[in-house]
Scaffold this active site. Sequence first.
Site, PDB file in Angstrom:
ATOM      1  N   ASP A   1      14.871   2.908   4.482  1.00  0.00           N
ATOM      2  CA  ASP A   1      13.927   2.150   3.643  1.00  0.00           C
ATOM      3  C   ASP A   1      14.652   1.459   2.493  1.00  0.00           C
ATOM      4  O   ASP A   1      14.519   0.252   2.287  1.00  0.00           O
ATOM      5  CB  ASP A   1      12.851   3.075   3.050  1.00  0.00           C
TER       6      ASP A   1
ATOM      7  N   PRO B   1       0.828  -1.210   0.000  1.00  0.00           N
ATOM      8  CA  PRO B   1       0.000   0.000   0.000  1.00  0.00           C
ATOM      9  C   PRO B   1       0.864   1.262   0.000  1.00  0.00           C
ATOM     10  O   PRO B   1       1.919   1.285   0.647  1.00  0.00           O
ATOM     11  CB  PRO B   1      -0.825  -0.113   1.296  1.00  0.00           C
TER      12      PRO B   1
ATOM     13  N   GLY C   1       3.840   3.631   5.143  1.00  0.00           N
ATOM     14  CA  GLY C   1       4.982   3.233   5.982  1.00  0.00           C
ATOM     15  C   GLY C   1       5.538   1.856   5.680  1.00  0.00           C
ATOM     16  O   GLY C   1       6.345   1.337   6.438  1.00  0.00           O
ATOM     17  N   LEU C   2       5.115   1.236   4.556  1.00  0.00           N
ATOM     18  CA  LEU C   2       5.622  -0.104   4.243  1.00  0.00           C
ATOM     19  C   LEU C   2       6.670  -0.101   3.128  1.00  0.00           C
ATOM     20  O   LEU C   2       7.018  -1.150   2.586  1.00  0.00           O
ATOM     21  CB  LEU C   2       4.474  -1.055   3.897  1.00  0.00           C
ATOM     22  N   GLY C   3       7.140   1.083   2.775  1.00  0.00           N
ATOM     23  CA  GLY C   3       8.276   1.157   1.849  1.00  0.00           C
ATOM     24  C   GLY C   3       7.917   0.983   0.385  1.00  0.00           C
ATOM     25  O   GLY C   3       8.755   0.524  -0.408  1.00  0.00           O
ATOM     26  N   SER C   4       6.699   1.358  -0.013  1.00  0.00           N
ATOM     27  CA  SER C   4       6.287   1.105  -1.403  1.00  0.00           C
ATOM     28  C   SER C   4       7.198   1.821  -2.402  1.00  0.00           C
ATOM     29  O   SER C   4       7.601   1.229  -3.411  1.00  0.00           O
ATOM     30  CB  SER C   4       4.836   1.519  -1.624  1.00  0.00           C
TER      31      SER C   4
HETATM   32  O1  PMV Z   1       8.807   5.588   4.723  1.00  0.00           O
HETATM   33  P1  PMV Z   1       8.314   5.460   6.100  1.00  0.00           P
HETATM   34  O2  PMV Z   1       6.977   6.056   6.337  1.00  0.00           O
HETATM   35  O3  PMV Z   1       8.452   4.066   6.609  1.00  0.00           O
HETATM   36  O4  PMV Z   1       9.256   6.332   7.050  1.00  0.00           O
HETATM   37  C1  PMV Z   1      10.615   6.193   7.088  1.00  0.00           C
HETATM   38  C2  PMV Z   1      11.124   6.423   8.451  1.00  0.00           C
HETATM   39  C3  PMV Z   1      11.403   7.851   8.910  1.00  0.00           C
HETATM   40  O5  PMV Z   1      12.336   7.695   9.961  1.00  0.00           O
HETATM   41  C4  PMV Z   1      10.153   8.508   9.435  1.00  0.00           C
HETATM   42  C5  PMV Z   1      12.013   8.713   7.816  1.00  0.00           C
HETATM   43  C6  PMV Z   1      13.420   8.322   7.417  1.00  0.00           C
HETATM   44  O6  PMV Z   1      13.874   8.854   6.393  1.00  0.00           O
HETATM   45  O7  PMV Z   1      14.087   7.543   8.103  1.00  0.00           O
END
Ligand code: PMV
Length: 314
Positions: free
Chosen positions: A147, A96, A100-103
């Site tokens: 990510d 999705p 926050g799952l790295g799409s």
């Molecule tokens: O892409 P996300 O939503 O999993 O966020 C990455 C993690 C953060 O620490 C919020 C941002 C980053 O660049 O590390």
Amino acid sequence: MSSAQAPGKIILFGEHAVVYGQPALAAPVTQVSAEVRIAAARRSGIWIEAPDIKVDRRLEALPTTHPIAVTIRNTLAALKASPPQAVTITIHSTIPVASGLGSGAAVSVALVRALAAYLQKRISNRSVNALAYETEKIHHGTPSGIDNTVITYARPVFFIKGQPIRTIRVRRPFTIVIGDTGVCATTREAVADVRTAWEHDPARFERLFESIGTVAKSARRAMQTGTPERLGPLMSENHALLQEMGVSSPELDHLVNCASKAGALGAKLSGGGRGGNMIALVPDGGETAVAESLLQAGARKTITTTIDPKGASL
Ligand code: PMV
């Protein structure tokens, strides 16, 4: 014809603080993935078909700053290759978006690898990671790089910005239930808000970042010493610190509480926050009760994943 796949990911500990130099832990999630296929086409030029994001057009018709266009351009430059003459690049993802799952990072990693394979060029993980990081800058503004790193290497990682990658030897597997609030939230905005708040009150925010870093280091020890049950309280502590930073949301807090009531050993938001996904550590055999309670509490979807010594094998 060439194809490449890349998994999704969760951040287990340390999001946001990682942008400020603290350690963070992340793991691949192979239950969801991005896949890129490249095949010769009858029509000339490079055609992009990405139905999930409603893209079906020639590369030149994409804005020059579009993440897909940037990834292709940078990859061709890094491989010192000229653009293929007549190809269709098809992109599918079950990850999705904005949750926050790295799409975004998974699409970049799969696209770089599929392009290199199509052009019959070898490419190191280090180069794949560096190219995906360049594209992350468009998605996130000031990404830490966690990510693209966890997705490139497809192994649990202990990540410190700017330092060489360290994978984690997970001594005993443990199971995580991921719950999706269904609320889309951009990491870029959450990261920018934390920056503004840090600028207003650096002392308070640096204390929060350091506390999160301490939690992440304890978590790494628990994974390496085969005591994953210790991760539960550490997750709850990390969530409380993220709440203080202002990146949780009522929906995330609600799912975190429900998971704990349903028997989770600990739970927290995962990723940028404000929406997207939360994660819960479950005891052996406890995954169904936690997943059901999350769905009853309004989660759009749940994924159960086991973090094991090998991580994903791609
Ligand atoms: O892409 P996300 O939503 O999993 O966020 C990455 C993690 C953060 O620490 C919020 C941002 C980053 O660049 O590390």
